[in-house]
Write a protein that holds these residues in place. Structure first.
Motif, PDB file in Angstrom:
ATOM      1  N   LEU B  28      39.779  32.140  39.889  1.00 51.47           N
ATOM      2  CA  LEU B  28      40.295  33.469  40.248  1.00 51.47           C
ATOM      3  C   LEU B  28      39.285  34.552  39.869  1.00 51.47           C
ATOM      4  N   ARG B  31      36.517  34.540  42.349  1.00 52.92           N
ATOM      5  CA  ARG B  31      36.900  35.103  43.655  1.00 52.92           C
ATOM      6  C   ARG B  31      36.975  36.632  43.591  1.00 52.92           C
ATOM      7  N   ILE B  32      37.479  37.140  42.488  1.00 51.91           N
ATOM      8  CA  ILE B  32      37.578  38.598  42.340  1.00 51.91           C
ATOM      9  C   ILE B  32      36.184  39.223  42.315  1.00 51.91           C
ATOM     10  N   MET B  33      35.239  38.556  41.642  1.00 52.37           N
ATOM     11  CA  MET B  33      33.858  39.086  41.614  1.00 52.37           C
ATOM     12  C   MET B  33      33.199  38.984  42.993  1.00 52.37           C
TER      13      MET B  33
END
Lengths: 194, 119
Positions: B28, B31-33
């Motif tokens: 997660l 993916r956020i980065m």
């Protein structure tokens, strides 16, 4: 997400990100994601769905960065609102109730299998009862008792005043007690309190 | 205000739910980065370095000869050379005759070439 322990505030980092600073995004991701994920998971009861919500909320944060107005709200307040709304949308699509197949089995840390299952039953019952509350009541109760925020911050998040928040929480808790009290034996409360 | 048993039970349920582990996974966070990188790349296309694609031997060889455009020229020149070799124009034929003289035919596979070598 206390800002006293950080050199730069969330708003400072968001402003730096808006000017192209990737390291600011990394710091914000590490600082904010645990709280965002926790809020989503407690409301939805499903890790995969909670991760989707957390990613979507952070994506919205990246996109709003150039237009962020630090005078308007705290970054955390804004994120609590976004996550609450995203979770409400998902619960609404489920039909307000919490589908049993959307709830995960307990992972580890349970003192025993029987006790672990009973804890899960309590949590499932509470989550289901929360999901059946009117949306504003559910948001106010969860922000107060799951995210442990003060009423003034909840009022900011819900864009209302403290008296309304107090009223929403009181009515929400009464409704939860009514829903859960009929299942006391089933949920094992007597074993722990007898 | 007196706290009822039901309220205590509700608070206990809240505490149990709050204690659940909701630590975000590495996936997660990554993916956020990646989302943040995408937003940066869109806002600052010149500043964000795009990662070099992995190169195999073929790609490295192609780079060494100057890329696809050069490869096209090289292929065209090769085909032209092959064509000239198979069907030489008169000017090439005449030039080679002047330099090397007339062609002679040597019957390498005919039996009389090897006749004298038999024991």
């Amino acid at each position: 997400m206390s800002q006293t322990e950080h050199t730069l505030s969330d708003a400072d980092l968001l402003s730096a990100f808006a000017t192209g600073d990737r390291s600011a995004a990394l710091e914000l991701t590490q600082r904010l994601t645990p709280r965002v994920m926790g809020q989503a998971y407690r409301l939805l009861g499903n890790r995969a769905e909670a991760e989707d919500v957390a990613q979507e909320a952070m994506m919205r944060l990246w996109k709003i960065a150039p237009d962020w107005d630090a005078e308007r709200a705290l970054v955390t307040t804004w994120l609590y609102r976004v996550v609450a709304n995203l979770c409400t949308d998902r619960l609404r699509k489920r039909g307000r109730g919490v589908a049993l197949d959307a709830i995960e089995e307990p992972s580890d840390g349970a003192p025993s299998v029987a006790a672990g299952l009973q804890d899960t039953a309590r949590i499932q019952a509470l989550r289901s009862a929360l999901a059946d509350l009117p949306e504003r009541q559910a948001q106010a109760v969860s922000l107060r008792h799951l995210e442990e925020l003060g009423n003034p911050q909840i009022a900011d998040i819900m864009d209302t005043n403290v008296r309304t928040v107090e009223s929403l929480i009181a009515r929400g808790k009464r409704a939860l007690i009514a829903k859960l009290s009929g299942r006391k034996d089933e949920l094992g409360y007597d074993d722990d309190h007898g | 205000m007196m706290i009822t048993d039901e309220e205590k039970l509700l608070d206990q349920a809240f505490a149990e739910m709050t204690a659940q582990d909701a630590t975000p996974s590495e996936g997660l966070l990554n993916r956020i980065m990646m989302d943040a990188d995408d937003v940066l790349a869109e806002a600052f296309p010149a500043q964000v370095a795009t990662p070099e694609p992995a190169q195999g031997f073929g790609a490295a060889l192609l780079d060494a000869i100057g890329g696809w455009m050069s490869f096209g020229g090289l292929a065209a020149a090769t085909m032209a050379g092959l064509w000239i070799g198979v069907y030489p124009p008169d000017i090439v034929y005449d030039y080679s005759a002047d330099v090397w003289g007339d062609t002679i035919e040597v019957p390498l596979l005919e039996s009389d070439v090897f006749a004298g070598l038999d024991g």
